[in-house]
Structures are given as C-alpha cells and as structure tokens.
Motif scaffolding. Structure first.
Motif, PDB file in Angstrom:
ATOM      1  N   TRP A  57       0.986  -1.190  -0.080  1.00  0.00           N
ATOM      2  CA  TRP A  57       0.098   0.099  -0.027  1.00  0.00           C
ATOM      3  C   TRP A  57       0.820   1.353   0.119  1.00  0.00           C
ATOM      4  O   TRP A  57       0.487   2.221  -0.500  1.00  0.00           O
ATOM      5  CB  TRP A  57      -0.886  -0.056   1.353  1.00  0.00           C
ATOM      6  CG  TRP A  57      -0.245   0.235   2.457  1.00  0.00           C
ATOM      7  CD1 TRP A  57       0.126  -0.847   3.581  1.00  0.00           C
ATOM      8  CD2 TRP A  57       0.269   1.519   3.254  1.00  0.00           C
ATOM      9  NE1 TRP A  57       0.848  -0.246   4.413  1.00  0.00           N
ATOM     10  CE2 TRP A  57       0.602   1.198   4.590  1.00  0.00           C
ATOM     11  CE3 TRP A  57      -0.368   2.705   2.845  1.00  0.00           C
ATOM     12  CZ2 TRP A  57       1.220   2.151   5.319  1.00  0.00           C
ATOM     13  CZ3 TRP A  57       0.325   3.722   3.537  1.00  0.00           C
ATOM     14  CH2 TRP A  57       0.921   3.318   5.048  1.00  0.00           C
ATOM     15  N   TYR A 266      -6.007   6.068 -11.391  1.00  0.00           N
ATOM     16  CA  TYR A 266      -6.105   5.565 -10.157  1.00  0.00           C
ATOM     17  C   TYR A 266      -7.206   4.069 -10.363  1.00  0.00           C
ATOM     18  O   TYR A 266      -6.778   3.403  -9.520  1.00  0.00           O
ATOM     19  CB  TYR A 266      -6.800   6.364  -9.074  1.00  0.00           C
ATOM     20  CG  TYR A 266      -7.087   5.722  -7.834  1.00  0.00           C
ATOM     21  CD1 TYR A 266      -6.044   5.397  -6.935  1.00  0.00           C
ATOM     22  CD2 TYR A 266      -8.312   5.297  -7.534  1.00  0.00           C
ATOM     23  CE1 TYR A 266      -6.134   4.323  -5.892  1.00  0.00           C
ATOM     24  CE2 TYR A 266      -8.666   4.528  -6.127  1.00  0.00           C
ATOM     25  CZ  TYR A 266      -7.719   4.100  -5.713  1.00  0.00           C
ATOM     26  OH  TYR A 266      -7.979   3.459  -4.586  1.00  0.00           O
ATOM     27  N   SER A 267      -8.028   4.310 -11.076  1.00  0.00           N
ATOM     28  CA  SER A 267      -8.977   3.374 -11.046  1.00  0.00           C
ATOM     29  C   SER A 267      -8.204   1.978 -11.805  1.00  0.00           C
ATOM     30  O   SER A 267      -8.926   1.029 -11.227  1.00  0.00           O
ATOM     31  CB  SER A 267     -10.052   3.608 -12.378  1.00  0.00           C
ATOM     32  OG  SER A 267      -9.519   3.939 -13.685  1.00  0.00           O
ATOM     33  N   THR A 269      -5.290   1.009 -10.336  1.00  0.00           N
ATOM     34  CA  THR A 269      -4.946   0.381  -9.527  1.00  0.00           C
ATOM     35  C   THR A 269      -6.040  -0.193  -8.556  1.00  0.00           C
ATOM     36  O   THR A 269      -6.016  -1.142  -7.830  1.00  0.00           O
ATOM     37  CB  THR A 269      -4.218   1.369  -8.373  1.00  0.00           C
ATOM     38  OG1 THR A 269      -2.924   1.757  -9.568  1.00  0.00           O
ATOM     39  CG2 THR A 269      -3.670   0.899  -7.149  1.00  0.00           C
ATOM     40  N   TYR A 270      -7.289   0.578  -8.465  1.00  0.00           N
ATOM     41  CA  TYR A 270      -8.336   0.376  -7.478  1.00  0.00           C
ATOM     42  C   TYR A 270      -8.926  -0.947  -7.845  1.00  0.00           C
ATOM     43  O   TYR A 270      -9.372  -1.992  -7.178  1.00  0.00           O
ATOM     44  CB  TYR A 270      -9.399   1.423  -7.530  1.00  0.00           C
ATOM     45  CG  TYR A 270     -10.604   1.159  -6.763  1.00  0.00           C
ATOM     46  CD1 TYR A 270     -10.815   1.296  -5.368  1.00  0.00           C
ATOM     47  CD2 TYR A 270     -11.704   0.826  -7.510  1.00  0.00           C
ATOM     48  CE1 TYR A 270     -11.643   1.084  -4.707  1.00  0.00           C
ATOM     49  CE2 TYR A 270     -12.959   0.672  -6.694  1.00  0.00           C
ATOM     50  CZ  TYR A 270     -13.101   0.696  -5.523  1.00  0.00           C
ATOM     51  OH  TYR A 270     -14.007   0.415  -4.771  1.00  0.00           O
ATOM     52  N   GLU A 273      -6.681  -3.750  -7.133  1.00  0.00           N
ATOM     53  CA  GLU A 273      -6.528  -4.022  -5.648  1.00  0.00           C
ATOM     54  C   GLU A 273      -7.603  -4.807  -5.058  1.00  0.00           C
ATOM     55  O   GLU A 273      -7.430  -5.696  -4.249  1.00  0.00           O
ATOM     56  CB  GLU A 273      -6.335  -2.598  -4.929  1.00  0.00           C
ATOM     57  CG  GLU A 273      -6.412  -2.605  -3.252  1.00  0.00           C
ATOM     58  CD  GLU A 273      -6.229  -1.275  -2.720  1.00  0.00           C
ATOM     59  OE1 GLU A 273      -6.143  -1.352  -1.418  1.00  0.00           O
ATOM     60  OE2 GLU A 273      -6.079  -0.432  -3.646  1.00  0.00           O
ATOM     61  N   PHE A 328     -18.052   4.891 -10.089  1.00  0.00           N
ATOM     62  CA  PHE A 328     -17.489   4.086  -9.216  1.00  0.00           C
ATOM     63  C   PHE A 328     -18.446   2.923  -8.800  1.00  0.00           C
ATOM     64  O   PHE A 328     -17.847   1.653  -8.354  1.00  0.00           O
ATOM     65  CB  PHE A 328     -16.938   4.835  -7.988  1.00  0.00           C
ATOM     66  CG  PHE A 328     -15.486   5.251  -7.904  1.00  0.00           C
ATOM     67  CD1 PHE A 328     -14.547   4.306  -7.752  1.00  0.00           C
ATOM     68  CD2 PHE A 328     -15.273   6.479  -8.235  1.00  0.00           C
ATOM     69  CE1 PHE A 328     -13.156   4.923  -7.942  1.00  0.00           C
ATOM     70  CE2 PHE A 328     -13.719   6.853  -8.354  1.00  0.00           C
ATOM     71  CZ  PHE A 328     -12.825   5.938  -8.180  1.00  0.00           C
ATOM     72  N   ASP A 332     -17.123  -0.996  -8.989  1.00  0.00           N
ATOM     73  CA  ASP A 332     -17.467  -1.862  -7.728  1.00  0.00           C
ATOM     74  C   ASP A 332     -18.295  -3.414  -8.205  1.00  0.00           C
ATOM     75  O   ASP A 332     -18.086  -3.877  -7.378  1.00  0.00           O
ATOM     76  CB  ASP A 332     -18.068  -1.055  -6.679  1.00  0.00           C
ATOM     77  CG  ASP A 332     -17.174  -0.188  -6.066  1.00  0.00           C
ATOM     78  OD1 ASP A 332     -16.043  -0.381  -5.951  1.00  0.00           O
ATOM     79  OD2 ASP A 332     -17.613   0.799  -5.551  1.00  0.00           O
ATOM     80  N   ALA A 393      -7.055   9.813  -3.394  1.00  0.00           N
ATOM     81  CA  ALA A 393      -8.049   8.499  -3.459  1.00  0.00           C
ATOM     82  C   ALA A 393      -7.414   7.300  -3.020  1.00  0.00           C
ATOM     83  O   ALA A 393      -8.463   6.692  -2.236  1.00  0.00           O
ATOM     84  CB  ALA A 393      -8.236   8.375  -5.031  1.00  0.00           C
ATOM     85  N   ALA A 394      -6.078   7.027  -3.226  1.00  0.00           N
ATOM     86  CA  ALA A 394      -5.792   5.886  -2.655  1.00  0.00           C
ATOM     87  C   ALA A 394      -5.938   5.710  -0.874  1.00  0.00           C
ATOM     88  O   ALA A 394      -5.941   5.037  -0.175  1.00  0.00           O
ATOM     89  CB  ALA A 394      -3.979   5.615  -2.891  1.00  0.00           C
ATOM     90  N   VAL A 397      -9.505   5.396   0.110  1.00  0.00           N
ATOM     91  CA  VAL A 397      -9.805   3.960  -0.003  1.00  0.00           C
ATOM     92  C   VAL A 397      -9.145   3.172   1.190  1.00  0.00           C
ATOM     93  O   VAL A 397      -9.858   2.245   1.984  1.00  0.00           O
ATOM     94  CB  VAL A 397      -9.485   3.267  -1.471  1.00  0.00           C
ATOM     95  CG1 VAL A 397      -9.607   1.820  -1.491  1.00  0.00           C
ATOM     96  CG2 VAL A 397     -10.363   3.870  -2.488  1.00  0.00           C
ATOM     97  N   SER A 403     -15.150   2.938  -2.347  1.00  0.00           N
ATOM     98  CA  SER A 403     -15.160   4.042  -3.161  1.00  0.00           C
ATOM     99  C   SER A 403     -15.820   5.360  -2.856  1.00  0.00           C
ATOM    100  O   SER A 403     -15.600   6.385  -3.480  1.00  0.00           O
ATOM    101  CB  SER A 403     -15.301   3.736  -4.819  1.00  0.00           C
ATOM    102  OG  SER A 403     -16.451   3.135  -4.761  1.00  0.00           O
TER     103      SER A 403
END
Length: 450
Positions: A57, A266-267, A269-270, A273, A328, A332, A393-394, A397, A403
C-alpha cells in the motif's frame, strides 16, 4: 455572457488554419502520450520496480507520489515558458516543450530499477518526472494560443479544443501501446516489456518536431511585436492586471483534473487491488472512454460558440460531480460492460466542460500576457486537482475500505469549480471597461458584455 476579447484574424487562409490545427493536435497528442504513459506505469508497474522492499500500500502511494511530482513542475514550466512565449514567441516554446518531454520519457525507459541501484532509481525517476512536468507545463499555453490566436472569431471554441483533444488522444495512444505491450510481452512485462512504450516516444517526438517546424508565429503575437507593446515581466503584469481572473480560471480546472486522473489512472490500481477487473479489461475500458472524449471535445468546443462557454462549462462540471458516483458503482460491480459504459458516459461529461475550457481561459487575458496568465491559471488548477488526486483517492480507500469517499471528494471539488466559473462573470463585471484587449484590427478596446 459572451466575452469578445481575443486577438485573432477575421479571415484566415484555410490551408494555413488546417496546418495549425493539425500541428497543435498532433503535437499535444505526442506530449500527452508521454505524460500519460507515465501515469499508466505508475498505476501498474512502478510500485514493485522502484519501491520494492516496502509494504504494497505504501509502494502504491509512493508510486503515485512520483506521478504527482510532474504536476508540481507544471506551474514552473508554465511560468518560464509563458514568460518567453510572451516575449519571443509561441512557436519556440512549443518546440522546446516537445524536446524536453521526449528526452525525459525516453530516459525513463532506460532507468535501472531499485533492485539494481537502490534508492538512486526512484530519485532519478523523480528527476525525469520533473522534466516531463516542466515540459508539459509550457506546452499547454503555447498550443492553446497557437490555435485560438489563429482561429476566426466564431471558431475559437472549436480550434481552442484541439489541444484539449490531445489529452484523451494521448491517453488513448498510451493505453493502447501499454495494452499491446502487455499482451505481447506477457510474463516478461515487469522484467523489460514496460520499457517499450517509453522508448517508442523518441519516434513520436521526431514526427512532432517535423510538423511543428513549419509553424509560423500567431497574428496576435506578431502584432504585439510590431507594436513593441510586449511587457518586460509578463507574469507580474498578469497578476497585477488579472488577479481575480487567474484565481477563478485555476478554480475552474480543479475538478476536471481530479476527475480525469482518478477515473483514468487511479481506477486501474483500484480495480486490481479489489480484484474487480483485470488490468487488461480496465485498460480496454479506459481506451473506450478516451475515444469518446476525442469525438466529443471538439463538438462541445464549437457548441460553446452558440450557447456561451460559461454555461457549457457549468453543465459539464456539474455532470462530472454527479456521474462519478455512478462510475465508481459500476467499477465496484466488477462487470466489464457496466464499467466501460460508465467510463464512456463519464468521458462524455468531461468533454462538455473540457471542450471550451481552453478558449474560456485564454479569452480572459490580453495578448501581451496571455501565454503566462493562461498557463499559470491552468497549471495551478491541475496541480491542486489532478496532481494529488490519485494519492488522495488511495488514502481515502485505505481509510474507508471503499470508493464512496473518493466520489464524494470529486463532488466537493466540482462544487468549487462550479462556483469559480459562476463568479468569472462577476469578476469581469467588476473590472468593467478598464479591462483592455487587442481586437481583430490590432487596436485596444474594452471588454464587451452581452
């Protein structure tokens, strides 16, 4: 409200105008390819390659921190290149920006990793990212002014959108190259395949330099030089004359930058993850959304001629602030088609405001200081929005486990941008007839409010 105050010719040779539009579009696409390939790599590969030995992280946040460094350098690039762009010309700065971006991007592809040279690896990565940021900081203002200052009065919105198209076009190109590289190199992608998109940059830069070499200076800058009306320190003069416009123009960009980089960088990575979608599927969804933006940005740039840039900007910014919750929720769900559709609609929302935004900002300032003022306004806005957005954002989260807080963050920034655009009208009215601009015949006149 429609503000008429940008220096551009009433009639322009059509072939020359097409060359200008093509040069601006191709050049900015290449510039943004360089900038966006770094963003995709920060999301996918830089954490294990340049920050090995720390918690995953933290490695992710550090990787996005190097991404943010580029935004820190962008205002400096806007200041330095804006100064010389207002003093010696737009074209020279466009060529310099492309050279800086290309050299830095190519060098990233040659960097050793942290396993090979330890902490020197991320340190050198940061230096090269700073050079990238400096180059792109000076690129935007020069490209926008080259387009807007050449364009006929009733086509400024359309031609001013050409540099904006370069952003999603660069993202589309960068994402496509990254996708193909991952597919071809397979298990070797983390070993050496990730370098290919960076090394390819040198070919694109050569093409861009060839195209830009044929550009001539804009009519507006030529008139300023012929009249000997340039100022010694354009940025100082800009802040003295247009402090409110600079602040509000920067505010108008905050939500756009954050929205763009969270959904497109970022999406990746999200989704990885939380095991929602594979990297390849998310890259495909991002490519689809970038293609939508390439189509609709110039459309809304032209629409702003009829309905007013301020009104179109507010519709787009408001739409992004609402749609980010849907986007988001779709991510999700883990459903590829829902995610792709949501990101495509999100790109449409972005296009509404982003299409006329460059012309909107450029028209706030006169030709003597326009490069400096427009560049610093845009770059400060993106710094406050896009630079820290993936890191925020990271962190959100990590703190909340979901999100929703990220979407709420974008909505809050959208409110700031909405208010900034709304009060541009009030700022212009407060300045009244003391705001002077160069008209189509090369003389000064006051702003006209309709």
């Amino acid at each position: 409200m429609q503000v008429e105050h940008s220096a551009s010719p009433t009639t322009v040779d059509r072939p020359a105008l097409r060359r200008v539009a093509g040069s601006v579009l191709v050049g900015t696409t290449i510039e943004w390819y360089d900038f966006q390939i770094y963003g995709a790599s920060a999301a996918l590969v830089f954490a294990p390659l340049f920050f090995s030995g720390v918690d995953p992280w933290l490695a992710t946040i550090l990787s996005f921190a190097t991404f943010a460094v580029g935004f820190v350098a962008r205002p400096l690039g806007g200041i330095v290149m804006g100064h010389f762009g207002d003093r010696i010309g737009r074209k020279k700065m466009l060529v310099l920006a492309l050279l800086l971006m290309g050299a830095a991007t190519f060098a990233v592809g040659l960097l050793p990793t942290s396993e090979q040279i330890g902490m020197w690896a991320p340190a050198l990565l940061v230096v090269l990212r700073l050079i990238q940021g400096f180059g792109v900081g000076g690129e935007w203002g020069g490209a926008v002014l080259t387009a807007v200052e050449y364009a006929p009065k009733n086509r400024r919105g359309f031609y001013g959108s050409m540099p904006q198209v370069g952003v999603p076009a660069g993202l589309l190109l960068a994402t496509a190259v990254m996708f193909l590289t991952k597919a071809v190199t397979g298990d070797q992608f983390l070993q050496w395949g990730w370098r290919i998109p960076f090394l390819l940059s040198i070919v694109l830069v050569a093409v861009g330099l060839y195209i830009r070499a044929a550009l001539e200076e804009t009519p507006a800058f030529t008139r300023v030089k012929n009249d000997s009306s340039e100022v010694k320190i354009p940025l100082v003069d800009a802040f003295r004359t247009y402090p409110r416009q600079i602040a509000l123009a920067a505010g108008s960009m905050i939500s756009t930058g954050a929205y763009f980089y969270i959904l497109n960088t970022y999406s990746l990575t999200y989704a990885d993850e939380f095991d929602l979608l594979s990297g390849n599927l998310m890259l495909t969804a991002v490519m689809a959304s970038a293609a939508v933006a390439v189509i609709f940005i110039p459309i809304f740039g032209q629409i702003s001629e009829r309905y007013g840039r301020r009104r179109i900007l507010m519709i787009g910014i408001g739409g992004m602030g609402v749609w980010v919750f849907v986007a988001f929720a779709a991510i999700d769900s883990g459903n590829f088609w829902l995610t792709t559709g949501a990101l495509a609609v999100g790109a449409f929302m972005l296009s509404i405001s982003y299409g006329p935004q460059a012309t909107f900002i450029a028209e706030l300032f006169d030709a003597r200081v326009r490069y400096s003022a427009a560049s610093i306004s845009f770059q400060i806005g993106v710094l406050l929005g896009g630079a820290i957005a993936p890191m925020v954002a990271a962190s959100l989260v990590a703190a909340t486990g979901g999100s929703f807080a990220v979407a709420l963050y974008i909505a809050a920034l959208s409110l700031i941008s909405l208010l900034s655009v709304y009060f541009v009208r009030e700022a212009d009215l407060s300045k009244g007839s003391s705001d002077m601009f160069i008209d189509d015949h090369g003389v000064h006149r006051p702003v006209v409010e309709h």
